[in-house]
Design an enzyme around this catalytic site. Structure first.
Site, PDB file in Angstrom:
ATOM      1  N   SER A 285      -5.806  19.003   3.217  1.00  0.00           N
ATOM      2  CA  SER A 285      -5.056  19.144   4.458  1.00  0.00           C
ATOM      3  C   SER A 285      -5.882  18.519   5.567  1.00  0.00           C
ATOM      4  O   SER A 285      -7.109  18.566   5.550  1.00  0.00           O
ATOM      5  CB  SER A 285      -4.825  20.624   4.737  1.00  0.00           C
ATOM      6  OG  SER A 285      -4.622  20.839   6.125  1.00  0.00           O
ATOM      7  N   LYS A 291      -7.941  23.658   1.823  1.00  0.00           N
ATOM      8  CA  LYS A 291      -6.726  23.424   1.053  1.00  0.00           C
ATOM      9  C   LYS A 291      -6.863  22.377  -0.029  1.00  0.00           C
ATOM     10  O   LYS A 291      -7.509  21.350   0.136  1.00  0.00           O
ATOM     11  CB  LYS A 291      -5.622  22.964   2.011  1.00  0.00           C
ATOM     12  CG  LYS A 291      -5.193  24.023   2.974  1.00  0.00           C
ATOM     13  CD  LYS A 291      -4.177  24.967   2.395  1.00  0.00           C
ATOM     14  CE  LYS A 291      -2.793  24.395   2.626  1.00  0.00           C
ATOM     15  NZ  LYS A 291      -1.763  25.299   2.140  1.00  0.00           N
ATOM     16  N   GLU A 298       5.000  18.741  -6.191  1.00  0.00           N
ATOM     17  CA  GLU A 298       5.961  18.880  -5.089  1.00  0.00           C
ATOM     18  C   GLU A 298       6.807  17.618  -4.940  1.00  0.00           C
ATOM     19  O   GLU A 298       8.024  17.673  -4.774  1.00  0.00           O
ATOM     20  CB  GLU A 298       5.237  19.172  -3.783  1.00  0.00           C
ATOM     21  CG  GLU A 298       4.696  20.591  -3.704  1.00  0.00           C
ATOM     22  CD  GLU A 298       3.809  20.812  -2.486  1.00  0.00           C
ATOM     23  OE1 GLU A 298       3.857  21.883  -1.918  1.00  0.00           O
ATOM     24  OE2 GLU A 298       3.032  19.906  -2.115  1.00  0.00           O
ATOM     25  N   TYR A 325      36.209  -6.981 -13.312  1.00  0.00           N
ATOM     26  CA  TYR A 325      35.004  -7.013 -12.481  1.00  0.00           C
ATOM     27  C   TYR A 325      35.354  -6.991 -11.002  1.00  0.00           C
ATOM     28  O   TYR A 325      36.268  -7.684 -10.551  1.00  0.00           O
ATOM     29  CB  TYR A 325      34.175  -8.275 -12.786  1.00  0.00           C
ATOM     30  CG  TYR A 325      32.965  -8.371 -11.875  1.00  0.00           C
ATOM     31  CD1 TYR A 325      31.788  -7.708 -12.194  1.00  0.00           C
ATOM     32  CD2 TYR A 325      33.030  -9.069 -10.667  1.00  0.00           C
ATOM     33  CE1 TYR A 325      30.688  -7.750 -11.345  1.00  0.00           C
ATOM     34  CE2 TYR A 325      31.941  -9.115  -9.798  1.00  0.00           C
ATOM     35  CZ  TYR A 325      30.775  -8.458 -10.156  1.00  0.00           C
ATOM     36  OH  TYR A 325      29.704  -8.496  -9.307  1.00  0.00           O
TER      37      TYR A 325
END
Ligand code: ARG
Length: 479
Positions: A285, A291, A298, A325
């Protein structure tokens, strides 16, 4: 972009156009800056097409030789970075074809015989995606292997199994990891299944209706290692369901990764302290010196949203498109590319974060997650994780299960009031709940006793877990 190039573009189509393309429109419609990634597949597909055209006598052998020489040079130019990609030439297909014509003259102009960009691009994406699927399946197997390595060393390590995130019953840490192995096995199977439908050849469908030349489509499919040809030209040039399937399978992998991420993040939290991951997968941090943040899990959790978003993009891209297409389909590439990139990077990082790196001499992985067995076991001691075992014990003494459940609930309540564990209640106290309770109850109330009793197939008993590890190892070795 010189105006000369703009003019060339307007003439790339035909003399039909009376003015050069608007510059913003040109940028809006061009795809070369992302679809150049398909160059290798485009060249591979073109060479297979040209080989077949020559074999069928549609172009001369010298033309095929010229195309081969030209493509070899183009490949080298692209690899070295010397190739000049031009926005004015719209996409990867026209860029390569234009350069081929510079290098090989009329032979280059003959390559597009019996072909359209519509069947060409569908072929390119399939070839490229097939390669990506193979890389992803390999990574999924590596991740299974990494989880098995950690599991193997932690069969006897006990952590509290949770339901509703509340302590439920003790489980082997290895058993917990094997749950993820199962998920990644199914993910691999889904990828392999999607691959069969990816690996079909659209080429020969031409623009939408097939072509007047006597093409040998099976020959091209064989050359490209494809399992078969697409059997309807309209469908072949237009549907991208194979890309959607891949992205759906990729989304599920990411969903599984996000579940694992969530658990890793919890387990690393100081209040759990079950595991550590190597520092190279964490960040500090800028303000709090103590930290170490689990940024990798995450981010993986966050990127799950990104990949699932790509699935939605592709579904919406396809929705309500009339046959055949439509240019909408050019928008398939960026979500598809980003899905493959995100998934590959995530899997690569997870293999190492979980399992560590193979030692250069022994090949044994080291530096993966570090497990704090004491912390896990201490947590499993809290929360009356063996209450069900006591109920089962009473059932074996002849009590109906519902009555046993009620009896144990009363015992748990007393233990809670006394601030102790069930196993800390004296025998006489326990016998007050049921006279059939004997000294052997303490084995039943122990974490290890609880574990070893759960030996149904797929249960958490160490012997079961070991046999599941062995089964997975055999499967991975056979692959
Ligand atoms: N760049 C186009 C795509 O990705 C290639 C096909 C273009 N075909 C066409 N008829 N404009 O879809």
């Amino acid at each position: 972009m010189s105006s000369n190039q703009l003019d060339k573009k307007s003439q790339a189509w035909s003399a039909l156009f009376s003015e050069p393309m608007n510059e913003l429109v040109q940028r809006y419609t061009a795809s070369v800056f992302f679809d150049k990634r398909l160059a290798a597949a485009d060249i591979e597909g073109s060479l297979a097409h040209a080989e077949m055209l020559a074999a069928q006598g549609i172009i001369a052998p010298e033309d095929y030789a010229g195309i081969q020489r030209g493509m070899a040079q183009i490949r080298a130019e692209i690899e070295s970075g010397a190739f000049k990609w031009q926005l004015a030439l719209e996409d990867v297909h026209l860029n390569i074809e234009a350069r081929l014509t510079q290098l090989a003259g009329d032979a280059g102009k003959r390559l597009h015989t019996g072909r359209s960009r519509n069947d060409q691009v569908a072929t390119d994406i399939r070839l490229w995606l097939r390669g990506e699927i193979d890389l992803i399946c390999d990574l999924l197997r590596q991740l299974q292997g990494a989880l098995l390595d950690v599991a193997e060393g932690h069969v006897e390590v006990i952590l509290p199994g949770l339901t509703h995130l509340q302590v439920a019953q003790p489980v082997s840490f290895a058993h917990h990891l094997l749950a993820y192995v199962e998920m990644f096995v199914r993910d691999e199977q889904r990828m392999q299944d999607a691959r069969r439908r990816v690996n079909q050849l659209p080429l020969g469908s031409a623009a939408l209706a097939g072509t007047t030349y006597p093409l040998d489509r099976e020959r091209v499919a064989r050359t490209l290692g494809m399992e078969g040809v697409c059997h309807n030209s309209l469908d072949a040039v237009s549907d991208r369901d194979f890309a959607i399937e891949f992205t759906a399978a990729a989304s599920l992998v990411m969903v599984h990764i996000s579940r694992l991420s969530e658990e890793l993040i919890l387990w690393m939290n100081q209040n759990f302290g079950y595991i550590r991951i190597a520092d190279r997968f964490t960040t500090g941090s800028s303000i709090m010196p103590q930290k170490k943040n689990p940024d990798v899990p995450e981010l993986a959790r966050g990127k799950t949203g990104r990949v699932t978003g790509h699935l939605m993009s592709l579904l919406m891209l396809m929705k309500a498109q009339p046959l055949a297409y439509n240019k909408d389909n050019q928008e398939d590439k960026e979500p598809l590319f980003d899905t493959a990139d995100t998934l590959r990077d995530t899997l690569r990082i997870f293999v190492e974060m979980i399992g560590g790196q193979p030692h250069p001499q022994t090949g044994v992985r080291e530096g993966g997650i570090a497990v704090n067995a004491q912390a896990m076991e201490a947590a499993a001691q809290k929360g009356y994780a063996t209450a069900t075992d006591l109920a089962d014990y009473l059932v074996k003494k002849g009590l109906p299960f519902r009555d046993a459940h009620e009896t144990v609930a009363r015992a748990v309540r007393m233990a809670q009031e006394q601030g102790c564990d069930l196993a800390q209640l004296p025998l006489a106290t326990l016998q007050g709940f049921h006279p059939g309770i004997g000294q052997d109850v303490y084995q039943v109330l122990s974490l290890r006793g609880s574990l070893s009793e759960r030996h149904t197939v797929g249960g958490t008993a160490p012997a079961q877990v070991r046999s599941q590890i062995a089964r997975h190892r055999r499967r991975l070795q056979a692959a």
